[in-house]
Write a protein that holds these residues in place. Structure first.
Motif, PDB file in Angstrom:
ATOM      1  N   ASP A  35     -12.181  75.211  20.848  1.00 28.36           N
ATOM      2  CA  ASP A  35     -13.632  75.072  20.890  1.00 28.36           C
ATOM      3  C   ASP A  35     -14.073  75.653  22.228  1.00 28.36           C
ATOM      4  OD1 ASP A  35     -16.271  74.437  20.730  1.00 28.36           O
ATOM      5  OD2 ASP A  35     -16.002  72.252  20.802  1.00 28.36           O
ATOM      6  N   ILE A  36     -14.348  76.950  22.209  1.00 32.41           N
ATOM      7  CA  ILE A  36     -14.750  77.681  23.410  1.00 32.41           C
ATOM      8  C   ILE A  36     -16.203  78.097  23.226  1.00 32.41           C
ATOM      9  CG2 ILE A  36     -14.312  79.736  24.825  1.00 32.41           C
ATOM     10  CD1 ILE A  36     -11.372  79.566  23.930  1.00 32.41           C
ATOM     11  N   PRO A  37     -17.068  77.843  24.213  1.00 27.30           N
ATOM     12  CA  PRO A  37     -18.505  78.040  24.017  1.00 27.30           C
ATOM     13  C   PRO A  37     -18.951  79.505  24.094  1.00 27.30           C
ATOM     14  CG  PRO A  37     -18.101  77.253  26.224  1.00 27.30           C
ATOM     15  CD  PRO A  37     -16.780  77.245  25.530  1.00 27.30           C
ATOM     16  N   ASP A  82      -4.998  88.510  25.724  1.00 26.75           N
ATOM     17  CA  ASP A  82      -5.699  88.409  27.008  1.00 26.75           C
ATOM     18  C   ASP A  82      -7.190  88.537  26.704  1.00 26.75           C
ATOM     19  OD1 ASP A  82      -6.498  88.365  29.624  1.00 26.75           O
ATOM     20  OD2 ASP A  82      -5.311  90.093  30.266  1.00 26.75           O
ATOM     21  N   ALA A  83      -7.820  87.402  26.415  1.00 24.24           N
ATOM     22  CA  ALA A  83      -9.196  87.383  25.925  1.00 24.24           C
ATOM     23  C   ALA A  83     -10.127  86.774  26.967  1.00 24.24           C
ATOM     24  CB  ALA A  83      -9.276  86.581  24.624  1.00 24.24           C
ATOM     25  N   ALA A  84     -11.121  87.533  27.378  1.00 30.05           N
ATOM     26  CA  ALA A  84     -12.092  87.061  28.367  1.00 30.05           C
ATOM     27  C   ALA A  84     -13.421  86.767  27.666  1.00 30.05           C
ATOM     28  CB  ALA A  84     -12.298  88.097  29.460  1.00 30.05           C
ATOM     29  N   PHE A  85     -13.809  85.502  27.665  1.00 28.00           N
ATOM     30  CA  PHE A  85     -15.119  85.082  27.163  1.00 28.00           C
ATOM     31  C   PHE A  85     -16.085  85.213  28.335  1.00 28.00           C
ATOM     32  CE2 PHE A  85     -11.918  83.155  24.545  1.00 28.00           C
ATOM     33  CZ  PHE A  85     -12.430  83.229  23.256  1.00 28.00           C
ATOM     34  N   LEU A  86     -16.844  86.311  28.330  1.00 23.36           N
ATOM     35  CA  LEU A  86     -17.545  86.735  29.536  1.00 23.36           C
ATOM     36  C   LEU A  86     -18.890  86.037  29.762  1.00 23.36           C
ATOM     37  CD1 LEU A  86     -16.770  90.558  29.350  1.00 23.36           C
ATOM     38  CD2 LEU A  86     -15.712  88.851  30.844  1.00 23.36           C
ATOM     39  N   ASN A  87     -19.375  85.317  28.768  1.00 26.79           N
ATOM     40  CA  ASN A  87     -20.667  84.643  28.930  1.00 26.79           C
ATOM     41  C   ASN A  87     -20.635  83.323  28.178  1.00 26.79           C
ATOM     42  OD1 ASN A  87     -22.562  86.672  30.358  1.00 26.79           O
ATOM     43  ND2 ASN A  87     -21.599  87.912  28.763  1.00 26.79           N
ATOM     44  N   VAL A  88     -19.975  82.329  28.768  1.00 25.64           N
ATOM     45  CA  VAL A  88     -19.904  81.038  28.092  1.00 25.64           C
ATOM     46  C   VAL A  88     -21.261  80.346  28.167  1.00 25.64           C
ATOM     47  CG1 VAL A  88     -17.431  80.736  28.394  1.00 25.64           C
ATOM     48  CG2 VAL A  88     -18.989  79.949  30.191  1.00 25.64           C
TER      49      VAL A  88
END
Length: 289
Positions: A178-180, A207-213
């Motif tokens: 559960d990543i926003p 290697d996944a970057a969630f750049l704007n949570v």
């Protein structure tokens, strides 16, 4: 009851214990100020590659390494400041240098404070005078990491900061996230993907970057361990990175304040005025069900 013990081995290790909660934290100041182990009721939360940890020539793969003054890497490991080029390797130098213990307390909650000060070695890589102080606080099933960054230079100091926790998982197919954020950037292929809560664990590396949570917390549920982990962070952190390698019993969920190459791009860098300080906060909570 809370207690702090010291174990003398290859590296001096501080052991914080919350006896009532059966929780324990191990901290190794001279090996990058790192948390190496976090246990609750004799169940290990963190992964640690003991062989790499024992070799001071290698970066630690495990525990909770500290990322400063950059997160991720720079193109060819270089950046430019005031017309001069500097070399800085991935994730910066804080995780490789010895830190100094400046305070411990066995009051409720139990805590330890470590400090990293600039020196000739850091100034050759990053031309600023600074002090970074980390306080690790253990209470029940929650680990709080409070940080204070102080610019002791005569000019503004740019930096980013983050943490790189390694969590144990022997069956990653049992993980639920559960990543926003509804999309992430693949930092290997430089492509963007929609996110529906799952990853392809057949990949050699993710290697996944969630750049704007969109909120200040993320959760991972590990059905195989009957464990839910909650990562919460203050508004200094706008990025969450998920990283893992096929065949290894770990995954990482990392709060970053700025993306890769921020020292060159300026994207979301923190700038501290001369003499100024700022504080950040990250919490990890573990619940067994």
């Amino acid at each position: 009851m809370e207690a702090i013990a010291v174990r003398e081995q290859q590296y001096k290790t501080y052991i914080l214990s919350d006896v009532a909660a059966q929780a324990q934290l191990e901290v190794v100041p001279e090996r990058g100020g790192i948390i190496t182990q976090w246990r609750i009721r004799d169940r290990e939360i963190l992964y640690l590659d003991a062989e790499r940890f024992a070799n001071p020539e290698l970066s630690v793969r495990g525990g909770i390494p500290i990322l400063f003054p950059i997160c991720g890497n720079l193109p060819e490991n270089t950046y430019t400041h005031q017309g001069r080029q500097y070399t800085l390797k991935q994730h910066g130098f804080a995780r490789d240098l010895p830190w100094e213990v400046t305070d411990t307390t066995t009051a409720d909650p139990i805590s330890i404070t470590l400090v990293l000060n600039s020196n000739d070695r850091t100034r050759a890589l990053y031309p600023f005078d600074f002090q970074v102080a980390f306080t690790y606080q253990l209470k029940g099933n929650t680990l709080e990491i409070r940080q204070r960054y102080t610019n002791q230079s005569a000019e503004p100091m740019p930096f980013s900061t983050g943490l790189h926790p390694y969590f144990v998982s022997s069956d990653k197919t049992q993980l639920k996230f559960d990543i926003p954020s509804d999309q992430y950037a693949d930092q290997r292929t430089k492509t963007t993907h929609f996110f529906n809560g799952d990853f392809d664990f057949n990949s050699d590396e993710i290697d996944a970057a969630f750049l704007n949570v969109s909120s200040q917390s993320a959760n991972v549920t590990d059905a195989s361990r009957q464990l839910q982990l909650t990562l919460s962070y203050d508004e200094s952190y706008s990025i969450v990175v998920f990283w893992t390698v096929k065949g290894k019993d770990f995954y990482c969920l990392e709060p970053w304040s700025a993306p890769r190459n921020a020292l060159n791009s300026g994207d979301r860098l923190i700038y501290l005025d001369p003499g100024a300080s700022c504080e950040t906060r990250v919490c990890l909570s573990a619940t067994f069900f």
